[in-house]
Design an enzyme around this catalytic site. Structure first.
Site, short mmCIF file in Angstrom:
data_model
loop_
_atom_site.label_atom_id
_atom_site.label_comp_id
_atom_site.label_asym_id
_atom_site.label_seq_id
_atom_site.Cartn_x
_atom_site.Cartn_y
_atom_site.Cartn_z
N PRO A 107 -3.72 -2.75 -11.46
CG PRO A 107 -2.25 -1.17 -10.63
CD PRO A 107 -2.11 -2.53 -11.41
CB CYS A 108 -9.12 -2.21 -11.40
SG CYS A 108 -9.46 -1.99 -9.55
#
Length: 366
Positions: A107-108
């Site tokens: 997840p960015c």
């Protein structure tokens, strides 16, 4: 299944390709997808000829969407931090070292530019540490190559340094294995800068397959019918706007126009207070790539997400197509508009992944 022995002398075999190379080229390469979301990475890997054996995704709605499109792939709809990587590998009947490619996009959001402007948020966002679980899976699975995709800001984070050091210790010379690339250069009808790390045990795998001409908004959505009664639930989801916002949208010049083209008297009060976020309430241009498709892609107050000529935001189907998903790709309908928009905006464009599989295939089959 047994393979019949090769008969005849060496002279009877084709001279252009050695028998061992010919057998390797027929082998279907295997992959595993971590943080799979709704399946954009898996779609790109499959389009590039990989057989995806398994995937891990925590979000329930994203997992449901994944299964709708990839029913033959074993999905662990679980928190990756609770999973034993070696057991997952054994469940797909592989031993350490046999998997061809481990791919993933941790997840960015925690690495995004807006969040990392505030260093306190950067330190406290626990999603940032999921990159260490990616490294843990590399350590346990020992794949022949690894692929990681994320936002460019990750390159300046200390966790990226630790990841590179960890990969080098495991035998992957990753210190020169990542690049900041634009998806628009790889056939995606969208400007999207991403960090891509692709490395095998033999060294970095550098992709040079830049596609020309550049794909445009017209290429992706120009032939779609007006939404409302098309029979495609993703295209027909209605939008609700106030009369004031509806009038504002109608006043934005067609084909690339912006709210900044309007007189100040016609702009919303909140827009007069800032000179930033100039793409808000902007239209896409037909003959250019779209701007980055984000989780707010259905909302014109979140970016340049107005249709080039119709007086509305782009639909979720249009957003998915601009992300290069197949036209019939499904998303869990019960998730609702906001959740589906998040799945689409968080996805890795399948076409982007597909182009990078070329270099990976060449390296793994050589």
């Amino acid at each position: 299944m047994t393979t019949a022995p090769v008969t005849g002398s060496v002279e009877d075999q084709p001279r252009d390709v050695a028998p061992s190379r010919r057998l390797r080229s027929r082998r279907r390469l295997t992959a595993f997808d971590l943080f799979s979301g709704a399946g954009g990475l898996t779609q790109g890997l499959q389009d590039g000829g990989f057989r995806v054996l398994g995937a891990v995704e925590f979000d329930r709605a994203a997992g449901e969407s994944y299964v709708l499109n990839h029913p033959k792939v074993r999905l662990w709809n679980s928190d990756i931090r609770t999973l034993d990587a070696s057991k997952l590998l054994a469940s797909v009947r592989l031993r350490p070292g046999e998997l061809d490619l481990l791919a993933g996009c941790p997840p960015c959001q925690g690495f995004s530019h807006l969040r990392t402007l505030n260093r306190t948020r950067d330190v406290l966002d626990e999603r940032n540490d999921l990159i260490y679980d990616y490294l843990r899976f590399v350590r346990e699975l020992r794949p022949k190559a690894v692929l990681l995709e994320n936002v460019p800001a990750l390159a300046d984070d200390r966790r990226m340094t630790h990841l590179i050091e960890g990969l080098i210790e495991l035998g992957y010379p990753a210190d020169d294995g990542y690049r900041i690339l634009n998806a628009a250069d790889y056939g995606v009808p969208q400007r999207r800068r991403r960090l891509v790390l692709l490395v095998s045990r033999d060294g970095p795998i550098l992709s040079s397959f830049i596609v020309r001409p550049v794909a445009t908004v017209r290429d992706a959505i120009g032939d779609l019918p007006v939404p409302g009664n098309t029979g495609d639930a993703l295209h027909d989801m209605p939008e609700r706007r106030s009369q004031k916002v509806t009038e504002l949208i109608r006043s934005i010049p067609l084909d690339g126009g912006s709210r900044t083209d309007l007189a100040l008297s016609r702009q919303l009060p909140c827009h007069k207070k800032t000179t930033g976020f100039r793409d808000v309430y902007g239209r896409m241009a037909w003959d250019k790539p779209a701007p980055t498709i984000t989780t707010g892609c259905h909302n014109p107050s979140r970016g340049r997400f107005l249709h080039p000529e119709q007086h509305r935001a782009i639909t979720l189907r249009e957003a998915a197509l601009l992300q290069s998903f197949p036209p019939d790709y499904q998303f869990a309908p019960a998730a609702g508009k906001e959740r589906i928009a998040a799945m689409i905006g968080n996805a890795i464009p399948p076409r982007f992944v597909q182009e990078h599989t070329r270099g990976a295939r060449e390296a793994l089959l050589s």
